[in-house]
Design an enzyme around this catalytic site. Sequence first.
Site, PDB file in Angstrom:
ATOM      1  N   LYS A  20       0.883  -1.180   0.000  1.00 51.22           N
ATOM      2  CA  LYS A  20       0.000   0.000   0.000  1.00 51.22           C
ATOM      3  C   LYS A  20       0.913   1.220   0.000  1.00 51.22           C
ATOM      4  O   LYS A  20       1.373   1.662   1.046  1.00 51.22           O
ATOM      5  CB  LYS A  20      -0.891  -0.034   1.251  1.00 51.22           C
ATOM      6  CG  LYS A  20      -2.230   0.676   1.132  1.00 51.22           C
ATOM      7  CD  LYS A  20      -2.154   2.150   0.841  1.00 51.22           C
ATOM      8  CE  LYS A  20      -1.693   2.978   2.023  1.00 51.22           C
ATOM      9  NZ  LYS A  20      -1.441   4.390   1.621  1.00 51.22           N
ATOM     10  N   CYS A  52      13.560  10.903   7.156  1.00 47.15           N
ATOM     11  CA  CYS A  52      13.460  10.472   8.558  1.00 47.15           C
ATOM     12  C   CYS A  52      14.821  10.520   9.224  1.00 47.15           C
ATOM     13  O   CYS A  52      14.917  10.490  10.437  1.00 47.15           O
ATOM     14  CB  CYS A  52      12.887   9.078   8.650  1.00 47.15           C
ATOM     15  SG  CYS A  52      14.008   7.846   7.997  1.00 47.15           S
TER      16      CYS A  52
HETATM   17  P1  NAD Z   1       2.168   9.012   7.335  1.00 49.14           P
HETATM   18  O1  NAD Z   1       2.238   8.323   8.629  1.00 49.14           O
HETATM   19  O2  NAD Z   1       1.238  10.165   7.182  1.00 49.14           O
HETATM   20  O3  NAD Z   1       1.768   7.976   6.175  1.00 49.14           O
HETATM   21  C1  NAD Z   1       2.366   6.706   6.108  1.00 49.14           C
HETATM   22  C2  NAD Z   1       1.342   5.720   5.549  1.00 49.14           C
HETATM   23  O4  NAD Z   1       0.231   5.640   6.444  1.00 49.14           O
HETATM   24  C3  NAD Z   1       0.787   6.132   4.196  1.00 49.14           C
HETATM   25  O5  NAD Z   1       0.745   4.997   3.361  1.00 49.14           O
HETATM   26  C4  NAD Z   1      -0.592   6.662   4.519  1.00 49.14           C
HETATM   27  O6  NAD Z   1      -1.529   6.396   3.502  1.00 49.14           O
HETATM   28  C5  NAD Z   1      -0.986   5.918   5.774  1.00 49.14           C
HETATM   29  N1  NAD Z   1      -1.845   6.722   6.672  1.00 49.14           N
HETATM   30  C6  NAD Z   1      -1.889   8.082   6.775  1.00 49.14           C
HETATM   31  N2  NAD Z   1      -2.778   8.447   7.717  1.00 49.14           N
HETATM   32  C7  NAD Z   1      -3.304   7.316   8.228  1.00 49.14           C
HETATM   33  C8  NAD Z   1      -4.268   7.052   9.237  1.00 49.14           C
HETATM   34  N3  NAD Z   1      -4.864   8.023   9.912  1.00 49.14           N
HETATM   35  N4  NAD Z   1      -4.556   5.754   9.513  1.00 49.14           N
HETATM   36  C9  NAD Z   1      -3.962   4.740   8.854  1.00 49.14           C
HETATM   37  N5  NAD Z   1      -3.047   4.961   7.864  1.00 49.14           N
HETATM   38  C10 NAD Z   1      -2.719   6.220   7.557  1.00 49.14           C
HETATM   39  O7  NAD Z   1       3.677   9.440   6.967  1.00 49.14           O
HETATM   40  P2  NAD Z   1       4.169  10.354   5.762  1.00 49.14           P
HETATM   41  O8  NAD Z   1       3.803  11.768   6.037  1.00 49.14           O
HETATM   42  O9  NAD Z   1       3.805   9.765   4.460  1.00 49.14           O
HETATM   43  O10 NAD Z   1       5.752  10.171   5.922  1.00 49.14           O
HETATM   44  C11 NAD Z   1       6.543  10.974   6.746  1.00 49.14           C
HETATM   45  C12 NAD Z   1       6.814  10.316   8.075  1.00 49.14           C
HETATM   46  O11 NAD Z   1       7.444   9.059   7.875  1.00 49.14           O
HETATM   47  C13 NAD Z   1       7.784  11.110   8.942  1.00 49.14           C
HETATM   48  O12 NAD Z   1       7.334  11.075  10.272  1.00 49.14           O
HETATM   49  C14 NAD Z   1       9.089  10.353   8.805  1.00 49.14           C
HETATM   50  O13 NAD Z   1       9.992  10.515   9.890  1.00 49.14           O
HETATM   51  C15 NAD Z   1       8.593   8.958   8.711  1.00 49.14           C
HETATM   52  N6  NAD Z   1       9.590   8.092   8.097  1.00 49.14           N
HETATM   53  C16 NAD Z   1      10.267   7.225   8.907  1.00 49.14           C
HETATM   54  C17 NAD Z   1      11.258   6.423   8.371  1.00 49.14           C
HETATM   55  C18 NAD Z   1      12.031   5.484   9.230  1.00 49.14           C
HETATM   56  O14 NAD Z   1      12.702   4.612   8.687  1.00 49.14           O
HETATM   57  N7  NAD Z   1      11.979   5.578  10.548  1.00 49.14           N
HETATM   58  C19 NAD Z   1      11.550   6.508   7.004  1.00 49.14           C
HETATM   59  C20 NAD Z   1      10.821   7.407   6.212  1.00 49.14           C
HETATM   60  C21 NAD Z   1       9.840   8.187   6.775  1.00 49.14           C
END
Ligand code: NAD
Length: 500
Positions: free
Chosen positions: A176, A284
């Site tokens: 997804k 991240c």
């Molecule tokens: P996000 O949490 O908004 O989205 C991630 C996924 O979750 C997406 O596929 C999205 O569709 C889904 N999602 C969004 N809202 C949701 C909800 N309410 N309920 C269920 N699913 C939901 O993250 P983002 O904004 O796409 O990415 C940025 C974040 O990811 C930052 O916090 C970053 O630090 C983190 N990140 C972490 C790593 C790591 O390895 N630790 C790597 C990359 C990004």
Amino acid sequence: MSQPPTVKLLIGGKFVESKTTQWRDVINPATQQVLARVPFATPAEIDAAVASAKEAFKTWRKSPIGQRARIFLKYQQLIRENMQELAALLTAEQGKTLPDAEGDVFRGLEVVEHAAGIGNLQLGELANNVAGGVDTYTLLQPLGVCAGITPFNFPAMIPLWMFPMAIATGNTFVLKPSEQDPMVTMRLCELALEAGIPPGVLNVVHGGEDAVNAICDHADIKAISFVGSTRVGTHVYQRASLAGKRVQCMMGAKNHAIVLPDANREQTLNAIAGAAFGAAGQRCMALSVVVLVGAAQKWIPELVAKARSLKVSGGTEKGTDVGPLVSCAARDRVTSLIERGVADGAKLELDGRNPSIPGYEKGNFVGPTVFSGVKPGMAIYDQEIFGPVLCLSEADSLDAAIELINRNPNGNGTAIFTQSGAAARRFQEEIDIGQVGINVPIPVPVPIFSFSGSRGSKLGDLGPYGKQVILFYTQTKTITTRWFDDDTLSQGVNTTISLR
Ligand code: NAD
């Protein structure tokens, strides 16, 4: 006007149009051009994707290691051959510069190369003669249908952290992708099929909260790898664990670097500027807080000058250092956090709000921004900004700087800049963060190791890729064997627990 193309679902080896009524635009963040429309898959479509993965698992789990390895050998070649096209797609929908987009694809490609070495990775253990005539060995067997949920910021690398290793270990997969930028991910899936991944082994559904919840709840999904924010990751971990799944969640961060006054000044300042403002801070592992120790505090003007010199523009423009933020909402959030920083009393050394970018007047740009005097309790310190905003703090000693970092709830990455081996070693030993750089600003491990974020940045024990992910995607089965020679004398009934 012609309609933008639709992003397809991948179910049972076919790219199919969703029957949903709910769609979202995929938007170029530098121009606001609508590039495509992405569907929010219906519950029936998600069920169909999982059912296709479940059916394919019956045969894929028994596929020879050599067959799996050769698919990933071919896949890495296809990714290399299509690198520029992939990078261009990625820049168009995500915003990062073209060279950085190639880096995004390349760091994923390294995991594909690692998956091609599956023959050396998925090895069990054997102990001979654990009792008289008894041997014990382990098999690392695939789990079944696994799923991946990915964020917007690395739409190539992070999907490639997930499905290649899951599939190489004999599982089938439902991905997804982020609904904000699914196009490069889909192109990578097309290439995966071209490389020989059989129908049903890799499936893709699109959507947001509802699709993610359906994946968490689905009885036929055995494991979930999630990368994204701490808020959503915590929800996914709890919901999917309750449903009996194995889950790993790599989440948000606030990565600190310590600069000691003996550090190589030019190298250090270049490294900090690159790691704080590259990808517009949307990594991240971006450096978002730098703790200047003692006399290093005098380096602020030089650091600000470096930040100011970076070119902010569209990611396709030659020489661009900082592209746009992914969406208008992301830009507004970062801008309001900058306002909070000022209100909370931090000193705004460089204000990147509302830059004027010729040719990209509608883009979601924020230029490099630097605050000094940043302290815990300020919103810009306590929250992950996920934009090109660097917070500078001060400490009197290395120990005080380490204590500050260890008090922060996040544990993704950290770095120290110094020429002192003793200081670096002390840092390595005392710091409570899972990924440590010594004169390396973004210490993301290559795939022979595992990504090992910790504390608030991670839920679940095992990381994505590397050796740990083999354990994540497999179940250890332990076999204890005894083969009787024809002339073995019976020792009678054994009513004890001992192996005799
Ligand atoms: P996000 O949490 O908004 O989205 C991630 C996924 O979750 C997406 O596929 C999205 O569709 C889904 N999602 C969004 N809202 C949701 C909800 N309410 N309920 C269920 N699913 C939901 O993250 P983002 O904004 O796409 O990415 C940025 C974040 O990811 C930052 O916090 C970053 O630090 C983190 N990140 C972490 C790593 C790591 O390895 N630790 C790597 C990359 C990004």
